[in-house]
Design an enzyme around this catalytic site. Structure first.
Site, PDB file in Angstrom:
ATOM      1  N   ASN A  91       0.866  -1.183   0.000  1.00  0.00           N
ATOM      2  CA  ASN A  91       0.000   0.000   0.000  1.00  0.00           C
ATOM      3  C   ASN A  91       0.903   1.234   0.000  1.00  0.00           C
ATOM      4  OD1 ASN A  91      -1.788   2.051   0.560  1.00  0.00           O
ATOM      5  ND2 ASN A  91      -2.302   1.345   2.626  1.00  0.00           N
ATOM      6  N   LYS A 113       0.064   4.253  -0.205  1.00  0.00           N
ATOM      7  CA  LYS A 113      -0.580   5.427   0.412  1.00  0.00           C
ATOM      8  C   LYS A 113      -0.347   6.655  -0.472  1.00  0.00           C
ATOM      9  CE  LYS A 113      -0.162   3.159   4.831  1.00  0.00           C
ATOM     10  NZ  LYS A 113      -0.141   3.245   6.281  1.00  0.00           N
ATOM     11  N   HIS A 136      -9.557   1.172   4.859  1.00  0.00           N
ATOM     12  CA  HIS A 136      -8.294   1.325   5.591  1.00  0.00           C
ATOM     13  C   HIS A 136      -8.527   2.248   6.786  1.00  0.00           C
ATOM     14  CE1 HIS A 136      -4.229   2.525   6.582  1.00  0.00           C
ATOM     15  NE2 HIS A 136      -3.815   1.441   5.933  1.00  0.00           N
ATOM     16  N   GLU A 185      -6.916   4.615   7.917  1.00  0.00           N
ATOM     17  CA  GLU A 185      -6.678   6.039   7.623  1.00  0.00           C
ATOM     18  C   GLU A 185      -7.902   6.653   6.944  1.00  0.00           C
ATOM     19  OE1 GLU A 185      -2.867   5.543   5.691  1.00  0.00           O
ATOM     20  OE2 GLU A 185      -2.015   4.968   7.630  1.00  0.00           O
ATOM     21  N   GLU A 241      -5.360  -4.955  10.571  1.00  0.00           N
ATOM     22  CA  GLU A 241      -4.330  -3.949  10.807  1.00  0.00           C
ATOM     23  C   GLU A 241      -4.633  -3.194  12.099  1.00  0.00           C
ATOM     24  OE1 GLU A 241      -2.318  -2.713   6.861  1.00  0.00           O
ATOM     25  OE2 GLU A 241      -4.130  -1.537   7.079  1.00  0.00           O
ATOM     26  N   GLY A 290       2.633   2.047  10.849  1.00  0.00           N
ATOM     27  CA  GLY A 290       3.651   3.093  10.745  1.00  0.00           C
ATOM     28  C   GLY A 290       4.368   3.405  12.047  1.00  0.00           C
ATOM     29  N   SER A 349       3.380  -2.319  10.339  1.00  0.00           N
ATOM     30  CA  SER A 349       4.825  -2.419  10.598  1.00  0.00           C
ATOM     31  C   SER A 349       5.433  -3.757  10.185  1.00  0.00           C
ATOM     32  CB  SER A 349       5.129  -2.109  12.074  1.00  0.00           C
ATOM     33  OG  SER A 349       4.760  -0.772  12.366  1.00  0.00           O
TER      34      SER A 349
HETATM   35  P1  PGA Z   1       2.884   0.174   7.593  1.00  0.00           P
HETATM   36  O1  PGA Z   1       1.397   0.425   7.021  1.00  0.00           O
HETATM   37  O2  PGA Z   1       3.386  -1.106   6.988  1.00  0.00           O
HETATM   38  O3  PGA Z   1       3.676   1.387   7.115  1.00  0.00           O
HETATM   39  O4  PGA Z   1       2.782   0.090   9.080  1.00  0.00           O
HETATM   40  C1  PGA Z   1       0.503  -0.642   6.825  1.00  0.00           C
HETATM   41  C2  PGA Z   1      -0.796  -0.150   6.281  1.00  0.00           C
HETATM   42  O5  PGA Z   1      -1.300   0.893   6.709  1.00  0.00           O
HETATM   43  O6  PGA Z   1      -1.386  -0.769   5.365  1.00  0.00           O
END
Ligand code: PGA
Length: 250
Positions: A12, A14, A98, A100, A168, A174, A213
């Site tokens: 992803n 983003k 997601h 976010e 997640e 992150g 992560s």
């Molecule tokens: P990350 O994000 O691997 O940077 O923690 C995962 C995600 O939000 O899909």
């Protein structure tokens, strides 16, 4: 993971990536003439790169996904993207719900379910994201929250269709933090039960991805856990040098 499940490792990107980043996608695709363990690999770039990435990776093993989709098929929705547009640009998958999007754009489970329906109507395979906050985990509510999200976000029309679910934990995205192996195993088992409860036997084929992560250093351990059917990878999917070892850890 169960034999009925075909693993998926999805990156992803983003809100990252310009035309120059296509070089990373190409490096990845050139290295992946074969994908181990009958797995699938996908990259989900921003909307602006979907078409160009689809052209650049045509004929490769790497599939292309979008990061969001609007529930309506067309109309006066300035700035939004419809499922048919994504399919037309070359996407075959789409991330939906997601965290976010849920937190920064106020998406509810009902919104996510509508987006899943829109994706299916245009032949896109949804990757439906769920996950608890740190507060919810600390108060012992994580499984109830996540199973509630499954119930509300998976429409019944998924019966007989291909899809996956990404677990997640919001606090792991992150941050460099990950749940313990025991926590991942328990949650993935609860998610499998919730999916089967919701969409019946179809739910046994859905890959349950872990996300949050995932890095080259922890991928092998996480991907070996029961019911972990792949990964949704953010930061570490931007560079082929980081993403490749994760794919190869499957
Ligand atoms: P990350 O994000 O691997 O940077 O923690 C995962 C995600 O939000 O899909």
């Amino acid at each position: 993971m169960p034999k009925s499940v075909r693993p998926l490792i999805a990156g992803n990107w983003k809100m990252n990536g310009l035309g120059a980043s296509l070089a990373e996608a190409l490096t990845l695709a050139e290295a992946l003439t074969e994908i181990p363990a009958n797995a699938r690999v996908a990259l989900c770039p921003p909307f602006t790169l979907i078409g160009r990435m689809a052209t650049a990776l045509k004929g490769s093993t790497v599939e292309i996904g979008a990061q969001d989709v609007h529930p309506q098929a067309s109309g006066a929705y300035t700035g939004d993207i419809a499922a048919a547009m994504l399919a037309d640009a070359g996407a075959t998958l789409v991330i939906v719900g997601h965290s976010e999007r849920r937190t920064m754009h106020g998406e509810t489970d009902a919104d996510v379910a509508k987006k899943v329906e829109a994706a299916l109507a245009s032949g896109l395979e949804p990757i439906v994201c769920v996950g608890e906050t740190l507060e919810e985990r600390k108060s012992g509510k994580a499984e109830a929250i996540v199973c509630g999200q499954i119930e509300g976000s998976l429409p019944k029309v998924l019966e007989g269709r291909a899809f996956s679910v990404a677990y997640e934990p919001v606090w792991a995205i992150g941050t460099g933090l990950t749940p313990s192996n025991e926590e991942i195993v328990a949650m993935h088992a609860a998610i499998r039960a919730a999916i089967v409860d919701r969409v019946g036997e179809t739910g046994r084929k859905a890959a349950i991805l872990y996300g949050g992560s995932v890095k080259p250093a922890n991928a092998m351990e996480i991907l070996a856990l029961p019911e972990v059917g792949g990964a949704l990878v953010g930061g570490a999917s931007l560079k082929a040098a980081d993403f490749l070892p994760i794919v190869r850890a499957i």
